[in-house]
Design a protein around this motif. Structure first.
Motif, PDB file in Angstrom:
ATOM      1  N   UNK A  70       0.830  -1.207   0.000  1.00  0.00           N
ATOM      2  CA  UNK A  70       0.000   0.000   0.000  1.00  0.00           C
ATOM      3  C   UNK A  70       0.869   1.264   0.000  1.00  0.00           C
ATOM      4  N   UNK A  71       1.951   1.222   0.744  1.00  0.00           N
ATOM      5  CA  UNK A  71       2.820   2.394   0.834  1.00  0.00           C
ATOM      6  C   UNK A  71       3.556   2.657  -0.478  1.00  0.00           C
ATOM      7  N   UNK A  72       3.830   1.572  -1.229  1.00  0.00           N
ATOM      8  CA  UNK A  72       4.650   1.711  -2.439  1.00  0.00           C
ATOM      9  C   UNK A  72       3.829   1.766  -3.720  1.00  0.00           C
ATOM     10  N   UNK A  73       2.612   1.252  -3.691  1.00  0.00           N
ATOM     11  CA  UNK A  73       1.788   1.143  -4.901  1.00  0.00           C
ATOM     12  C   UNK A  73       0.551   2.016  -4.738  1.00  0.00           C
ATOM     13  N   UNK A  74       0.559   3.182  -5.342  1.00  0.00           N
ATOM     14  CA  UNK A  74      -0.533   4.148  -5.179  1.00  0.00           C
ATOM     15  C   UNK A  74      -1.863   3.582  -5.662  1.00  0.00           C
ATOM     16  N   UNK A  75      -1.846   2.882  -6.794  1.00  0.00           N
ATOM     17  CA  UNK A  75      -3.087   2.332  -7.342  1.00  0.00           C
ATOM     18  C   UNK A  75      -3.672   1.271  -6.411  1.00  0.00           C
ATOM     19  N   UNK A  76      -2.810   0.411  -5.882  1.00  0.00           N
ATOM     20  CA  UNK A  76      -3.291  -0.620  -4.957  1.00  0.00           C
ATOM     21  C   UNK A  76      -3.792   0.008  -3.663  1.00  0.00           C
ATOM     22  N   UNK A  77      -3.098   1.028  -3.193  1.00  0.00           N
ATOM     23  CA  UNK A  77      -3.531   1.729  -1.978  1.00  0.00           C
ATOM     24  C   UNK A  77      -4.923   2.329  -2.164  1.00  0.00           C
ATOM     25  N   UNK A  78      -5.171   2.918  -3.339  1.00  0.00           N
ATOM     26  CA  UNK A  78      -6.487   3.483  -3.621  1.00  0.00           C
ATOM     27  C   UNK A  78      -7.543   2.390  -3.678  1.00  0.00           C
ATOM     28  N   UNK A  79      -7.178   1.263  -4.294  1.00  0.00           N
ATOM     29  CA  UNK A  79      -8.102   0.139  -4.404  1.00  0.00           C
ATOM     30  C   UNK A  79      -8.473  -0.395  -3.014  1.00  0.00           C
ATOM     31  N   UNK A  80      -7.465  -0.525  -2.144  1.00  0.00           N
ATOM     32  CA  UNK A  80      -7.722  -0.998  -0.787  1.00  0.00           C
ATOM     33  C   UNK A  80      -8.594  -0.002  -0.027  1.00  0.00           C
ATOM     34  N   UNK A  81      -8.295   1.284  -0.193  1.00  0.00           N
ATOM     35  CA  UNK A  81      -9.099   2.312   0.473  1.00  0.00           C
ATOM     36  C   UNK A  81     -10.539   2.293   0.005  1.00  0.00           C
ATOM     37  N   UNK A  82     -10.744   2.095  -1.295  1.00  0.00           N
ATOM     38  CA  UNK A  82     -12.098   2.033  -1.837  1.00  0.00           C
ATOM     39  C   UNK A  82     -12.863   0.845  -1.254  1.00  0.00           C
ATOM     40  N   UNK A  83     -12.189  -0.300  -1.205  1.00  0.00           N
ATOM     41  CA  UNK A  83     -12.825  -1.508  -0.673  1.00  0.00           C
ATOM     42  C   UNK A  83     -13.238  -1.299   0.788  1.00  0.00           C
ATOM     43  N   UNK A  84     -12.316  -0.783   1.586  1.00  0.00           N
ATOM     44  CA  UNK A  84     -12.606  -0.574   3.004  1.00  0.00           C
ATOM     45  C   UNK A  84     -13.709   0.458   3.195  1.00  0.00           C
ATOM     46  N   UNK A  85     -13.788   1.438   2.282  1.00  0.00           N
ATOM     47  CA  UNK A  85     -14.881   2.411   2.330  1.00  0.00           C
ATOM     48  C   UNK A  85     -16.225   1.718   2.120  1.00  0.00           C
ATOM     49  N   UNK A  86     -16.294   0.841   1.119  1.00  0.00           N
ATOM     50  CA  UNK A  86     -17.533   0.105   0.855  1.00  0.00           C
ATOM     51  C   UNK A  86     -17.908  -0.759   2.054  1.00  0.00           C
ATOM     52  N   UNK A  87     -16.920  -1.440   2.636  1.00  0.00           N
ATOM     53  CA  UNK A  87     -17.215  -2.305   3.776  1.00  0.00           C
ATOM     54  C   UNK A  87     -17.673  -1.493   4.978  1.00  0.00           C
ATOM     55  N   UNK A  88     -17.129  -0.297   5.148  1.00  0.00           N
ATOM     56  CA  UNK A  88     -17.581   0.568   6.242  1.00  0.00           C
ATOM     57  C   UNK A  88     -19.041   0.941   6.049  1.00  0.00           C
ATOM     58  N   UNK A  89     -19.434   1.200   4.796  1.00  0.00           N
ATOM     59  CA  UNK A  89     -20.840   1.510   4.508  1.00  0.00           C
ATOM     60  C   UNK A  89     -21.729   0.322   4.859  1.00  0.00           C
TER      61      UNK A  89
END
Length: 249
Positions: A31-50
């Motif tokens: 996540x720290x090194x791969x911006x696209x993967x970090x965004x993907x993980x953040x998006x997923x966790x956002x959906x799960x929070x909803x």
């Protein structure tokens, strides 16, 4: 799309706490090194929070509104909506039985609505923010990023070596509550409510009351809230009194 699905399955395993401590470290490093993967993980966790906050039925309604927003050409939302929709589709396949979505009541039980209204994870008041790489600090760092599954793994590792640490046990209980594992939250928070002193005793008592709400144990919740409300110096007395009124007591 194959790599996209593999990435989401990896993020799903992270979210569910299925990764080892070493795998979590590798995940965080990526996540720290791969911006696209970090965004993907953040998006997923956002959906799960909803989903965790509002329930599947309410999430499906919100998903429909997002789809409408996309078709209407609006672009103001910070989270990339098309990616959210694709991730949501995978989440539904992985986690939500279609039949359950069809038969679930449109409204959440009253206790669940109250829980969602009152629950906010307790703030981190002990993190040293010093670059320390101990399990405690890794757990608190994950907790502050709302990565509660990772926090749980680190906290449990810390507690294995520090059996009397009621502060971290309290954060562990709250973390379980944040990911809707209320049974495990009840186990940890019951212990700290009984055995901790001072700040973490009061924090545990409040979150234990919310745990009872999440579990639909209204009598237990009422008894716990009443005990808090009777203590004039309890840090959650005002919230307990307000919640008791909403419960009709």
């Amino acid at each position: 799309m194959e790599q996209e699905e593999k990435d989401i399955e990896l993020i799903d395993a992270y979210h569910k706490g299925k990764l080892s401590a070493n795998e979590i470290d590798e995940f965080e490093k990526r996540r720290a090194e791969d911006t696209e993967f970090d965004q993907k993980a953040g998006d997923y966790l956002h959906v799960m929070a909803e989903i965790n906050t509002f329930g599947e039925q309410e999430f499906m309604k919100k998903l429909a509104s997002w789809e409408e927003e996309i078709s209407g050409g609006k672009t103001a939302r910070v989270v990339p909506l098309r990616r959210i929709l694709s991730i949501a589709a995978v989440i539904i396949i992985l986690m939500v039985p279609i039949g359950y979505l069809i038969i679930q009541n449109a409204t959440q039980p009253n206790s669940q609505a109250l829980f969602a209204s009152y629950f906010q994870p307790y703030e981190d008041v002990i993190s040293q923010r010093s670059g320390d790489q101990s399990l405690q600090e890794k757990g608190l760092s994950a907790y502050n990023r709302q990565n509660y599954r990772a926090a749980i793994a680190y906290f449990e590792g810390h507690i294995d070596e520090n059996l009397q640490d009621n502060a971290i046990k309290t954060y562990l209980g709250v973390s379980y509550l944040a990911v809707s594992e209320a049974d495990k939250a009840e186990q940890w928070l019951t212990g700290t409510a009984q055995n901790a002193n001072g700040l973490y005793k009061e924090v545990s008592e409040w979150y234990l009351a919310l745990t009872y709400l999440k579990l639909n144990k209204k009598e237990n919740a009422t008894a716990q809230l009443t005990a808090i409300a009777k203590q004039s110096d309890h840090m959650f007395q005002a919230q307990a009194k307000e919640l008791l009124r909403e419960l009709g007591n």
